[in-house]
Structure formats: structure tokens, C-alpha cells
Design an enzyme around this catalytic site. Structure first.
Site, mmCIF file in Angstrom:
data_model
loop_
_atom_site.group_PDB
_atom_site.id
_atom_site.type_symbol
_atom_site.label_atom_id
_atom_site.label_comp_id
_atom_site.label_asym_id
_atom_site.label_seq_id
_atom_site.Cartn_x
_atom_site.Cartn_y
_atom_site.Cartn_z
ATOM 1 N N ALA A 67 0.857 -1.198 0.000
ATOM 2 C CA ALA A 67 0.000 0.000 0.000
ATOM 3 C C ALA A 67 0.885 1.237 0.000
ATOM 4 O O ALA A 67 2.024 1.193 0.469
ATOM 5 C CB ALA A 67 -0.881 -0.016 1.237
ATOM 6 N N GLY A 122 0.847 -5.118 0.987
ATOM 7 C CA GLY A 122 -0.250 -5.233 0.032
ATOM 8 C C GLY A 122 0.200 -5.840 -1.289
ATOM 9 O O GLY A 122 -0.601 -6.463 -2.003
ATOM 10 N N GLU A 143 0.041 -9.414 -0.712
ATOM 11 C CA GLU A 143 -1.379 -9.793 -0.656
ATOM 12 C C GLU A 143 -1.975 -9.838 -2.058
ATOM 13 O O GLU A 143 -2.757 -10.735 -2.383
ATOM 14 C CB GLU A 143 -2.133 -8.806 0.245
ATOM 15 N N GLU A 176 3.828 -5.180 7.556
ATOM 16 C CA GLU A 176 2.879 -4.211 8.125
ATOM 17 C C GLU A 176 3.084 -3.992 9.613
ATOM 18 O O GLU A 176 2.944 -2.882 10.125
ATOM 19 C CB GLU A 176 1.437 -4.670 7.867
HETATM 20 C C1 3H9 Z 1 0.401 -2.264 3.394
HETATM 21 O O1 3H9 Z 1 0.724 -2.766 2.369
HETATM 22 C C2 3H9 Z 1 -0.977 -2.389 4.004
HETATM 23 C C3 3H9 Z 1 -1.801 -3.491 3.399
HETATM 24 O O2 3H9 Z 1 -1.560 -4.720 4.033
HETATM 25 C C4 3H9 Z 1 -3.256 -3.300 3.600
HETATM 26 C C5 3H9 Z 1 -3.908 -2.112 3.039
HETATM 27 C C6 3H9 Z 1 -5.414 -2.189 3.111
HETATM 28 N N1 3H9 Z 1 4.571 3.507 0.176
HETATM 29 O O3 3H9 Z 1 13.283 2.188 1.118
HETATM 30 P P1 3H9 Z 1 13.729 2.882 -0.108
HETATM 31 C C7 3H9 Z 1 9.331 5.053 -0.836
HETATM 32 S S1 3H9 Z 1 1.470 -1.275 4.267
HETATM 33 C C8 3H9 Z 1 5.023 4.725 -0.112
HETATM 34 O O4 3H9 Z 1 14.742 3.955 0.046
HETATM 35 P P2 3H9 Z 1 14.891 0.460 -1.093
HETATM 36 C C9 3H9 Z 1 10.337 5.464 0.220
HETATM 37 O O5 3H9 Z 1 9.769 6.322 1.171
HETATM 38 C C10 3H9 Z 1 2.939 -1.250 3.280
HETATM 39 N N2 3H9 Z 1 6.332 4.993 -0.335
HETATM 40 O O6 3H9 Z 1 14.183 1.868 -1.244
HETATM 41 C C11 3H9 Z 1 11.390 6.129 -0.628
HETATM 42 O O7 3H9 Z 1 10.915 7.424 -0.939
HETATM 43 P P3 3H9 Z 1 11.935 8.640 -1.153
HETATM 44 C C12 3H9 Z 1 3.709 -2.478 3.440
HETATM 45 C C13 3H9 Z 1 7.180 3.974 -0.269
HETATM 46 O O8 3H9 Z 1 15.133 0.009 -2.459
HETATM 47 C C14 3H9 Z 1 11.378 5.297 -1.905
HETATM 48 O O9 3H9 Z 1 10.117 4.640 -1.930
HETATM 49 N N3 3H9 Z 1 4.957 -2.363 2.710
HETATM 50 C C15 3H9 Z 1 6.774 2.688 0.033
HETATM 51 O O10 3H9 Z 1 16.009 0.546 -0.139
HETATM 52 C C16 3H9 Z 1 12.477 4.259 -1.955
HETATM 53 O O11 3H9 Z 1 12.414 3.486 -0.772
HETATM 54 C C17 3H9 Z 1 6.107 -2.027 3.325
HETATM 55 O O12 3H9 Z 1 6.169 -1.861 4.517
HETATM 56 C C18 3H9 Z 1 5.390 2.459 0.253
HETATM 57 N N4 3H9 Z 1 4.911 1.249 0.526
HETATM 58 O O13 3H9 Z 1 13.800 -0.477 -0.399
HETATM 59 C C19 3H9 Z 1 7.305 -1.894 2.445
HETATM 60 N N5 3H9 Z 1 7.859 1.871 0.044
HETATM 61 O O14 3H9 Z 1 12.790 8.258 -2.319
HETATM 62 C C20 3H9 Z 1 7.970 -0.565 2.701
HETATM 63 C C21 3H9 Z 1 8.903 2.646 -0.262
HETATM 64 O O15 3H9 Z 1 11.061 9.824 -1.360
HETATM 65 N N6 3H9 Z 1 9.095 -0.337 1.825
HETATM 66 N N7 3H9 Z 1 8.509 3.912 -0.441
HETATM 67 O O16 3H9 Z 1 12.726 8.708 0.132
HETATM 68 C C22 3H9 Z 1 10.288 -0.928 2.022
HETATM 69 O O17 3H9 Z 1 10.495 -1.735 2.902
HETATM 70 C C23 3H9 Z 1 11.410 -0.509 1.115
HETATM 71 O O18 3H9 Z 1 11.098 0.747 0.608
HETATM 72 C C24 3H9 Z 1 11.630 -1.474 -0.084
HETATM 73 C C25 3H9 Z 1 12.626 -0.824 -1.068
HETATM 74 C C26 3H9 Z 1 12.200 -2.787 0.443
HETATM 75 C C27 3H9 Z 1 10.337 -1.712 -0.810
#
Ligand code: 3H9
Length: 719
Positions: free
Chosen positions: A61, A100, A103, A123
Site C-alpha cells: 500500500a 499489500g 497480498e 505491516e
Molecule cells: C500495506 O501494504 C498495508 C496493506 O496490508 C493493507 C492495506 C489495506 N509507500 O526504502 P527505499 C518510498 S502497508 C510509499 O529507500 P529500497 C520510500 O519512502 C505497506 N512509499 O528503497 C522512498 O521514498 P523517497 C507495506 C514507499 O530500495 C522510496 O520509496 N509495505 C513505500 O532501499 C524508496 O524506498 C512495506 O512496509 C510504500 N509502501 O527499499 C514496504 N515503500 O525516495 C515498505 C517505499 O522519497 N518499503 N517507499 O525517500 C520498504 O520496505 C522498502 O522501501 C523497499 C525498497 C524494500 C520496498
């Protein structure tokens, strides 16, 4: 936001196009819904493949949307349409399928993963739970124990583990999308019912209650006071005991309790703060995205004490060749053995071979003439450090970067004794340096942008969370620590016990209270610093009142504890007693009780009952107050940087967001009012006097922490 193509004449390929991680923002959800509708209604389409652009399936998400009202279609109905369709849908997972995104893949009928892909439901780390069916579908697919572990920890797993667990149907070394297209064509005509996860029955272990109870105990112990893991367990219980539709309802109820909680806000703030912290800026206008770091292939570390050894390990395990220097043969040999042991254990744990061939040990600084960068980690003594820097300046080639691992000394004073002040910066590691994630990169007034870019990028390479800070005594972390520690000892004088203060802080969320932590770190270090700065010991003027230094309140109890040879765990006695030196089980010590009582009666202090609320307010509000002063002084660029320093360097509880975020959650007005109250009661403690920035922010209506920067802009910046 999603590209729709018809490929191989009969497969609809839906590519999520929302860089950088293809998060499921409102337009993406919209695009998936439209694309699926198109694919299911087009008679030419016999199967569907969903993939993500740029080798990243989906990061979940869009967390940024959580702060506002829901816009666009909700996720679950969009995903349900995928599962319910009568054409096979295959998820082609490259890069990552998280939250998500995972999911989404679980709603597809088949999943193909590229061998380097990572999957998970993180999450819980954001203070919520996988609320698009994750808690109901994963247990149905892989059983309760494995699902429970993944959901309550948020751990990312490899494609190979996902295959073993039965999450994915195939792992490929090739392009997952190409493989999925072939796979989809072969799936055409096969029955889809058994592929719909919602129709599966959760394999329910006979000892379900015991299993969930054990998981509950475990998360309560590991993350006391944190709500999300407990809610995850309840949701998984629903998957085991309720039909799918009821389980989904339960999942959504549990999500509703978490979604707007302070903990979820704090944890999501931490996620973004951590990413913001790497974005440094200098007053010259140089910043993270316009300054090029140098590549560091070789480095030297001077001093093989605890810090130096950890730094050598951190460098060597990312492939940088390291020359380690000591001043005496015995120290060198001891350091060599320790480093090799640490690297071997580290390599074994990571299942790789130890990079011992990258190491060289020497007694001679002359060997450093060709290295790209030096990190000095000698004893915390300015005269000694200056001598080392003068020597390095003579020995190293003109372009070598010279960094110091000082925990608070003046980096510019060291730069001043070299022939290259622009190539000098601080790299303040935290002990043990190969374990702790924080690195403060100290920008001296003469440090060049290239030097800072290089130190920050080297930190990142070593897996550290690097934060650029200004050059002031104690930098950010240790500067703030002092008033916090002072409050804890003042509270002892006034009637509290170490146990009471520690318990209040541990109930707040710290893994260890301030006294238990001090016992672990060793009390002699601070004592030596106080002696050197003339606060205690023979240099103190005998006419000086014992509880005052330079007109300010001073608590000599920590000195008295050290005078008795109580240096903490290592001596088996400190603020607590231990069964033997090196033991970790802290027990209250009647001798400390005695010492406190004698002390109070000697100075005529009437002990009073101190509430936990006062402990928390005095310790943590004074911490934030110093943070405001640091922002005022321009020694940290933003509150997020301070919070990240406290989260990663001082184990501030993540679900509280860090000292600055915590202050904003309490309400700046209240923090100001309490500080004023305590300052009135203790006028000889200047750290309790509310800072100008705090007052200014309250006067501006207490804006949220993300907006403080606009109010700080007008102030002086050293970054
Ligand atoms: C969810 O899914 C809820 C659902 O179950 C239910 C809903 C009903 N959203 O980390 P990085 C941005 S909750 C928005 O440096 P990497 C991040 O802020 C979500 N932005 O890259 C950054 O922005 P900026 C569950 C996001 O390659 C840029 O992307 N998912 C999101 O080192 C690069 O990120 C998670 O918890 C996001 N979801 O790592 C995953 N993700 O460039 C969260 C990233 O402006 N994300 N951004 O600073 C991560 O763990 C890491 O970002 C990921 C990539 C491993 C994906």
C-alpha cells in the site's frame, strides 16, 4: 499507473507503473481494477499476468496515503475481482512483493518468483496488520506456525524459502515475467477453484491455543507495550477458527483499532524519517543529490580497542581492504585475534566466507600512505588525536580522507592540524560498531561536500543509518544524553531509586532503563570524562559547594558510586549488584539504598514520593528540549534526524517515534508547560528552561513535526 498489453495474442499483461516501488496508490488500484475488468471481458484474453515495472513487483500500500482520507477504490474488492475471475491470473514477482504487494500476489491463482525476489508482510513494523486478507490467506496457504512467524515479525523471506513454504509455485533465475507468461498459457483450462486461497481450509494444529499463547508471550517479551503484533496474533487465530468471510471481518476490525493509533503514526513516521535522514544538506548548498562520493576501496583504522575492532569488521565485511594499526605489539596481536574471531563468527552467521585476506595489521603509520580513507579510533584524548592527525597529514597521500571516530571532540580542531582540513570529517560509530546501525557523520565547517558525501555513502555501504550532524560538543546524540542522565541522578537525590526510574523508562518502552544501561556500558568512562573536565576529583576547588558546578546543579552520586570501584556489570557492582563480574542479571543492591539514604541525610534532603509521570516528563522532555536547542543551533537539519539518531543509537522505543516525535504527540504546549513548571522548581538546572524554538513552535500553533523545518529555516545552519 498500470500498463495493459495483450501479448502472445491471448495473455493480458498488466504492469504496475508507479515508481520507485509500484506502491498501490489510489490511481494504481483504479488501474488494476480497470485492467482486470478489461481482461476478463475480452474473449481474446485467456490468461492474465501481473508484474511490476523496473524489476519491482510491488512494495505494498502507498504508506503516504495513510495520513489522509481513503481516496479511490478500496484495495480488497479490487483484489477479490482477481481471484473470482474465470481466467488464470499469475503474479510475476521480481524484486519484492511486500505488504499489500504480497497480498495482491496471494489473490492471484499462481505465483512465479525471480530467484532474487524478497517477499513478506512487514505491516507490523508500521504499527498495522496485513489488512488486505494477508492474515487470513497466508495461514490457509502455509499453515499457522509459519504464517504467524512471518506476520508477527514482518520478516522478508527469499524466493527459495517462499517456494519451500508453498507460497510460490516456481522460482526462476530468468525474467519472472517471461516465465509467468509461459506458465499462464499452460494454466489455461485447468480448474481454478483449488487455486483460490480463500476456499482453502486453514490447517489447524491440535495445539493451537498453546501455540498462540507462546507467540503472545514471545511478542510481549520482545516488544512490550506494542499493539500490532498482538493484533496480528488475534487475526491469525481468526484464520484458524473462523470461516474466511468472518475472518476477513475480524481482520478489518483489528486493523481499525490499529490504523489511527499513536503507535501506527509513530512507526510510519520512523519509516519515512529513516529515509529522510540520508538526505543531507550543507550551508553551501551542496547536498546528497548534487555531490559525488569517492569510491573507497582501501581504508585504515587506527586503534584496535572496542570501537576500532568493530569498525574494521564493518569495513572488511563489505569488501573494503583494511589496514589496522596499533601502537604496541601486544595490543596489535590481541586486536588481530579479536577481529579475526569476530569476522569468522559474522561470516558463519551469514553463511559466507570471512574476508580475512582483506586485512593487514601493522604497528607503523607509514603503511597508510596509499589508503583512500583513514578512520582514527584512538583513546578519547584531544592531544593524542592531534598528534595522530599531524602524523597522518605527513604520511598519507594528499587525497586521503581523514576521519575521526570521536564521540564528541571538536572535529574542526583536528582538521586544523592537518594539511587538508577540507578532507576531514567525523565518523562517530556506536558501540559495538559492527552491530549498531547508527553513524553520525560530523560535518566540520571546513569539510568539503565530497568528504561528507563519501562518509555518508561509506556508512550506507556498511549498512549503517548515517545522519549528518554539526560539529558541537557531543554532536547530537551525546549532547542530548547529558541532560537526560542528569535528570535521572537528580531524581535519585530527590527520593527515587534506580529500580523505580528504570522501571518507569522500561514501561515507557526502553529495553533498559538508564541505570541498567549505564551498568552495561561501564560507569568509569563517564567518571573519567568528568574528572578530565574538572567536575570531580582533586581539581575541584574545595570551596565549591558539593552539589554545584559553575553555578549549576551537580549530582555527585555517580562519582561516589565509582569511587567505590563500582563500574557496572564488568565489576559485578554498579547501580545494581550482579552475581559475578560480567553477569547481566541486575539485582537491587541495599548498599546503593544505603548510599542514597546517607547522601540525602548528609545534605538535608527530605526524600519525596516521585511519580512515574514525573520521571518520564523530566527525563524525556529535557531530552527533547535539548533537541530543540540543537535544531536552533543548526547542528541537526531536522527533527527527523534527531529521532533517527535516538532510534538507532540509543534504542529509543520505535513505537514512540523518537524524542522529537514523542514531544509532538504529547503536545508541544504541554511539554512547554511542564518544562516551565520543572524549571521553576529547579532554577539551577538550565537544561529545564524551555528552548526558544519550542516556545516559537507553540506560539505558531504547534505545527506537526514534519513542518518544524519551515520554522527552523530562519535560524542558523551548520549543515
Ligand atoms: C500495506 O501494504 C498495508 C496493506 O496490508 C493493507 C492495506 C489495506 N509507500 O526504502 P527505499 C518510498 S502497508 C510509499 O529507500 P529500497 C520510500 O519512502 C505497506 N512509499 O528503497 C522512498 O521514498 P523517497 C507495506 C514507499 O530500495 C522510496 O520509496 N509495505 C513505500 O532501499 C524508496 O524506498 C512495506 O512496509 C510504500 N509502501 O527499499 C514496504 N515503500 O525516495 C515498505 C517505499 O522519497 N518499503 N517507499 O525517500 C520498504 O520496505 C522498502 O522501501 C523497499 C525498497 C524494500 C520496498
Amino acid at each position: 499507473m498500470a500498463r495493459y498489453e495483450l501479448v502472445k495474442r491471448s495473455v493480458a499483461l498488466i504492469t504496475l507503473t508507479n515508481p520507485p516501488v509500484n506502491a498501490l496508490s489510489s490511481p494504481v488500484r483504479h488501474a488494476i481494477a480497470n485492467s482486470m475488468e478489461r481482461a476478463l471481458s475480452d474473449p481474446k484474453v485467456r490468461a492474465v499476468v501481473i508484474c511490476g515495472e523496473n524489476g519491482r513487483f510491488c512494495g505494498g500500500a502507498d504508506i503516504r496515503e495513510f495520513a489522509g482520507p481513503l481516496r479511490g477504490p478500496p484495495l480488497i474488492p479490487v483484489l477479490e475481482a482477481i481471484e473470482a475471475g474465470d481466467k488464470p491470473v499469475v503474479a510475476a514477482i521480481e524484486g519484492m512483493a511486500l505488504g499489500g504487494g504480497f497480498e495482491l500476489a496471494l489473490f492471484c491463482h499462481y505465483r512465479i518468483a525471480q530467484s532474487k525476489a524478497r517477499l513478506g508482510l512487514p505491516e507490523v513494523t508500521l504499527g498495522i496488520l496485513p489488512a488486505a486478507g494477508g492474515t487470513q490467506r497466508l495461514p490457509r496457504l502455509i499453515g499457522i506456525p509459519a504464517a504467524l512467524e512471518m506476520i508477527t515479525t514482518g520478516r522478508h523471506i527469499s524466493a527459495q524459502e517462499a517456494l519451500k513454504l508453498g507460497i510460490v509455485d516456481q522460482v526462476t533465475d530468468q525474467n519472472a515475467c517471461e516465465t509467468a507468461l509461459e506458465f499462464a498459457l499452460k494454466a489455461v483450462g485447468k480448474p481454478l477453484s483449488p487455486r483460490r486461497v480463500s476456499t482453502l481450509t486453514t490447517p489447524c494444529p491440535p495445539d493451537l491455543d498453546a501455540l498462540l499463547e507462546a507467540a503472545t508471550m514471545q511478542v510481549k517479551k520482545k516488544t512490550p507495550g506494542v499493539m500490532a503484533p498482538l493484533a496480528c496474533i488475534q487475526a491469525v487465530r481468526a484464520a484458524a477458527t473462523m470461516p474466511y468471510s468472518k475472518g476477513m471481518k475480524r481482520e478489518s476490525e483489528l486493523m481499525a483499532t490499529l490504523f489511527n493509533s499513536g503507535q501506527a503514526r509513530a512507526l510510519q513516521y520512523c519509516f519515512f524519517a529513516q529515509r529522510t535522514a540520508g538526505k543531507w544538506t550543507l550551508p553551501s548548498g551542496a547536498q546528497w543529490n548534487n555531490s559525488k562520493p569517492r569510491e573507497i576501496r582501501s581504508a585504515a583504522v587506527i586503534g584496535l580497542g572496542t570501537m576500532g575492532r568493530g569498525i574494521v569488521v564493518s569495513l572488511a565485511r563489505v569488501g573494503i581492504s583494511v589496514i589496522a594499526v596499533e601502537s604496541e605489539k601486544k595490543l596489535l596481536e590481541n586486536g588481530r585475534q579479536m577481529v579475526i574471531g569476530m569476522l569468522e563468527r559474522d561470516a558463519k552467521r551469514r553463511g559466507v566466507s570471512a574476508s580475512l585476506n582483506l586485512l593487514k595489521f601493522t604497528l607503523s603509520l607509514q603503511d597508510l600512505k596509499d589508503v583512500d580513507l583513514v578512520i582514527e579510533a584512538v583513546f578519547e584524548d584531544m592531544a593524542l588525536k592531534k598528534r595522530v592527525f599531524q602524523e597522518l597529514s605527513k604520511v598519507c597521500r594528499p587525497g586521503t580522507l581523514l576521519c575521526t571516530n570521536t564521540s564528541g571532540l571538536d572535529v574542526d580542531a583536528l582538521a586544523g592540524v592537518t594539511d587538508r582540513p577540507h578532507l576531514v570529517a567525523g565518523m562517530h560509530f556506536f558501540s559495538p560498531a559492527h552491530v549498531m546501525k547508527l553513524l553520525e557523520v560530523v560535518c566540520g565547517p571546513r569539510s568539503s561536500s565530497e568528504t561528507i558525501a563519501t562518509a555518508m555513502s561509506l556508512g550506507k555501504k556498511m549498512g549503517k543509518v548515517s545522519v549528518a550532524v554539526g560539529n558541537c560538543p557531543g554532536f547530537v546524540g551525546n549532547r542530548m544524553l547529558k541532560p537526560y542522565l542528569d535528570q535521572a541522578t537528580f531524581l535519585l537525590e530527590e527520593g527515587a531509586t534506580p529500580e523505580q526510574i528504570d522501571k518507569a523508562l522500561e514501561d515507557f518502552g526502553f529495553a533498559m532503563g538508564v541505570f541498567r544501561m549505564s551498568d552495561l556500558a561501564g560507569l568509569d568512562v563517564g567518571w573519567r570524562v568528568r574528572k578530565e573536565s574538572g567536575l570531580t576529583g582533586p581539581d575541584v576547588d574545595p570551596k565549591n559547594p558539593p552539589r554545584k558546578r559553575q553555578g549549576r546543579r551537580y549530582c555527585p552520586i555517580p562519582d561516589m558510586v565509582c569511587e567505590q570501584g563500582r563500574f557496572g556489570q564488568k565489576t559485578g557492582r554498579g547501580w545494581y549488584k550482579y552475581d559475578k563480574p560480567g553477569d547481566t542479571n541486575a539485582k537491587p543492591d541495599p548498599l546503593i539504598q544505603n548510599l542514597l539514604e546517607t547522601y540525602r541525610s548528609r545534605y538535608g534532603i527530605q526524600p519525596r514520593n516521585i511519580s512515574d509521570q514525573e520521571i518520564i516528563e523530566r527525563c524525556l522532555f529535557v531530552l527533547a528540549n535539548e533537541g530543540f536547542r540543537i535544531l536552533e543551533d543548526g547542528m541537526a537539519a531536522r527533527p527527523e534526524d534527531i529521532d533517527v539518531i535516538y532510534l538507532f543509537g540509543y534504542a529509543f522505543p520505535r513505537h514512540r517515534g523518537g524524542p522529537m516525535f514523542y514531544a509532538s504527540m504529547v503536545g508541544l504546549e504541554r511539554v512547554l508547560e511542564r518544562l516551565e513548571h520543572y524549571h521553576q522548581a529547579h532554577p539551577d538546572v538550565p537544561h529545564l528552561e524551555p528552548s526558544a524554538l519550542l516556545k516559537k513552535l507553540v506560539a505558531c500553533g504547534s505545527p506537526p513535526v514534519q513542518q518544524w523545518r519551515e520554522h527552523i529555516k530562519t535560524m542558523r545552519s551548520h549543515l
